[in-house]
Design an enzyme around this catalytic site. Structure first.
Site, PDB file in Angstrom:
ATOM      1  N   TYR A 115      -1.308   3.336  14.389  1.00  0.00           N
ATOM      2  CA  TYR A 115      -0.209   2.947  15.269  1.00  0.00           C
ATOM      3  C   TYR A 115      -0.473   3.316  16.724  1.00  0.00           C
ATOM      4  O   TYR A 115       0.139   2.749  17.623  1.00  0.00           O
ATOM      5  CB  TYR A 115       1.101   3.562  14.770  1.00  0.00           C
ATOM      6  N   HIS A 165       6.293  -5.864   5.468  1.00  0.00           N
ATOM      7  CA  HIS A 165       5.628  -4.661   5.973  1.00  0.00           C
ATOM      8  C   HIS A 165       5.470  -4.686   7.491  1.00  0.00           C
ATOM      9  O   HIS A 165       5.242  -3.643   8.110  1.00  0.00           O
ATOM     10  CB  HIS A 165       4.257  -4.514   5.307  1.00  0.00           C
ATOM     11  N   HIS A 208       2.618   8.859   4.993  1.00  0.00           N
ATOM     12  CA  HIS A 208       1.179   8.615   4.892  1.00  0.00           C
ATOM     13  C   HIS A 208       0.475   9.864   4.370  1.00  0.00           C
ATOM     14  O   HIS A 208       0.755  10.973   4.824  1.00  0.00           O
ATOM     15  CB  HIS A 208       0.597   8.244   6.259  1.00  0.00           C
ATOM     16  N   ARG A 255       7.890  -2.410   9.114  1.00  0.00           N
ATOM     17  CA  ARG A 255       7.453  -1.007   9.046  1.00  0.00           C
ATOM     18  C   ARG A 255       6.377  -0.738  10.102  1.00  0.00           C
ATOM     19  O   ARG A 255       6.392   0.299  10.765  1.00  0.00           O
ATOM     20  CB  ARG A 255       6.930  -0.717   7.639  1.00  0.00           C
ATOM     21  N   ARG A 293       9.322   1.519   3.219  1.00  0.00           N
ATOM     22  CA  ARG A 293       8.636   0.400   2.581  1.00  0.00           C
ATOM     23  C   ARG A 293       9.677  -0.512   1.931  1.00  0.00           C
ATOM     24  O   ARG A 293      10.817  -0.113   1.717  1.00  0.00           O
ATOM     25  CB  ARG A 293       7.647   0.903   1.531  1.00  0.00           C
ATOM     26  N   LYS A 330       5.571   6.642  -2.577  1.00  0.00           N
ATOM     27  CA  LYS A 330       4.449   6.426  -3.488  1.00  0.00           C
ATOM     28  C   LYS A 330       4.116   7.705  -4.237  1.00  0.00           C
ATOM     29  O   LYS A 330       4.137   8.792  -3.673  1.00  0.00           O
ATOM     30  CB  LYS A 330       3.216   5.961  -2.699  1.00  0.00           C
TER      31      LYS A 330
END
Length: 363
Positions: A316, A281, A307, A284, A196, A220
């Site tokens: 994806y 983003h 994730h 990414r 990120r 995160k």
């Protein structure tokens, strides 16, 4: 009761009323906003007979400093900065109001006003989410009474973000080659390792292990994940900073990580001749798509990208399918363009090349 323009403050209106009746205390307030909002505020105050005194601790603007202090202590700095940016717009309409006089009509008016300003419904919903969070926190901490309704927002179908359109490998290479050298590592980490933006900008030398070829990323929620150094060009760029201590990329002026570098991306895209809506983003997204096309296992890709849900990584697979369809169309275009008389095949109709003639003779 009256609402009139404030001659000393352009854009403000003086509200003159007695909320507690004609024997009650007279109240004069300078209200910042539109006349319609000022009149609605006055009607709400009179209808509910609430005490709308000038104590700022009871207004939404008075609650804001305490809430943002709490919010900064419990949320990421970037999220708190985003809330502060949204407050600039919320303050104009709601800052002088008490939570008790907030009505659905006022919120709906704010929504329509922001849409007229060209703001997307998704952004308006985000602003109202911050306002709702602040009022909920204030009620829990006895700074105001709970509002008796949920703030009306735009429906989900109006706020669904557009499907990302990832860059193809050649476009990524063109952009990376056109970047100014000081930004190259940050964008390589996003494009070739799926980091990120903030993860890439704040990466330190201690997080890179050259012996095993991996990067330890604090993502995160302070969750650490292991990301392999996937390309030679990324490894080569990291090696140039092998002796660096602390952050791998810093702003030469502040000696701290960059806060924003999007203009560098736009300059590189323009130089590379890529006319496409670009944002950090997207690099990414492009990594996730190319990795899926290359055959990455879904669970491995989920771990690399950090994730929490496999459903997020599954996006994806759909993007990869679209990517392959776009590439497949190129073959179709070649077939179409190679018809007699086309740009690719400009031979006169009926004229064969030497190999074709030989085949015909053999037959």
């Amino acid at each position: 009761m009256s609402v009139r323009e404030d001659p000393n403050n352009p854009g403000c209106f003086i509200i003159d009323c007695r909320p507690d009746g004609y024997k009650g205390k007279r109240l004069r307030v300078s209200f910042e906003g539109t006349r319609q909002a000022a009149e609605e505020w006055e009607r709400s105050a009179m209808r509910r007979h609430v005490n709308v005194g000038l104590d700022r601790a009871r207004t939404i603007a008075g609650i804001w400093p305490s809430w943002i202090t709490y919010y900064r202590a419990n949320r990421a700095a970037r999220t708190a900065d985003d809330a502060t940016d949204c407050w600039r717009h919320l303050k104009e309409r709601f800052g002088r109001l008490q939570p008790k006089v907030l009505t659905r009509q006022l919120v709906e008016g704010y929504k329509q006003e922001r849409i007229k300003q060209g703001v997307k419904p998704r952004t308006v919903n985000k602003e109202l989410s911050y306002l709702s969070s602040m009022l909920t926190w204030a009620a829990e901490n006895d700074l105001c009474d709970p509002i008796p309704f949920s703030l009306p927002k735009f429906p989900a179908k109006m706020t669904k973000p557009p499907k990302p359109r990832p860059l193809i490998p050649q476009q990524l290479t063109d952009i990376l080659d056109a970047l100014e050298p000081k930004y190259r590592l940050i964008y390589l980490l996003m494009a070739d390792a799926g980091l990120r933006r903030n993860e890439a900008m704040q990466l330190t030398r201690e997080q890179v292990e050259f012996e095993t070829g991996v990067i330890f990323v604090a993502g995160k929620g302070s969750k650490e994940r292991i990301v392999p150094i996937t390309t030679d060009r990324l490894m080569a760029e990291l090696i140039t900073r092998k002796k660096v201590k602390g952050w791998l990329t810093v702003n030469p002026t502040t000696k701290k990580p960059y806060l924003t570098i999007r203009k560098a991306l736009l300059r590189a895209a323009k130089k590379a001749g890529i006319e496409k809506h670009l944002y950090h983003h997207l690099l990414r997204h492009s990594f996730g798509t190319v990795a899926t096309v290359a055959g990455y296992d879904l669970s491995a890709l989920q771990s690399i990208m950090g994730h929490s849900s496999p459903a997020t990584t599954g996006i994806y697979q759909h993007l990869a399918g679209e990517y392959l369809r776009v590439q497949g169309r190129k073959l179709n275009n070649m077939v179409v363009d190679s018809r007699p008389g086309s740009i690719v095949d400009s031979r006169p109709h009926g004229v064969m090349d030497s190999d074709t003639k030989d085949d015909e003779i053999i037959k």
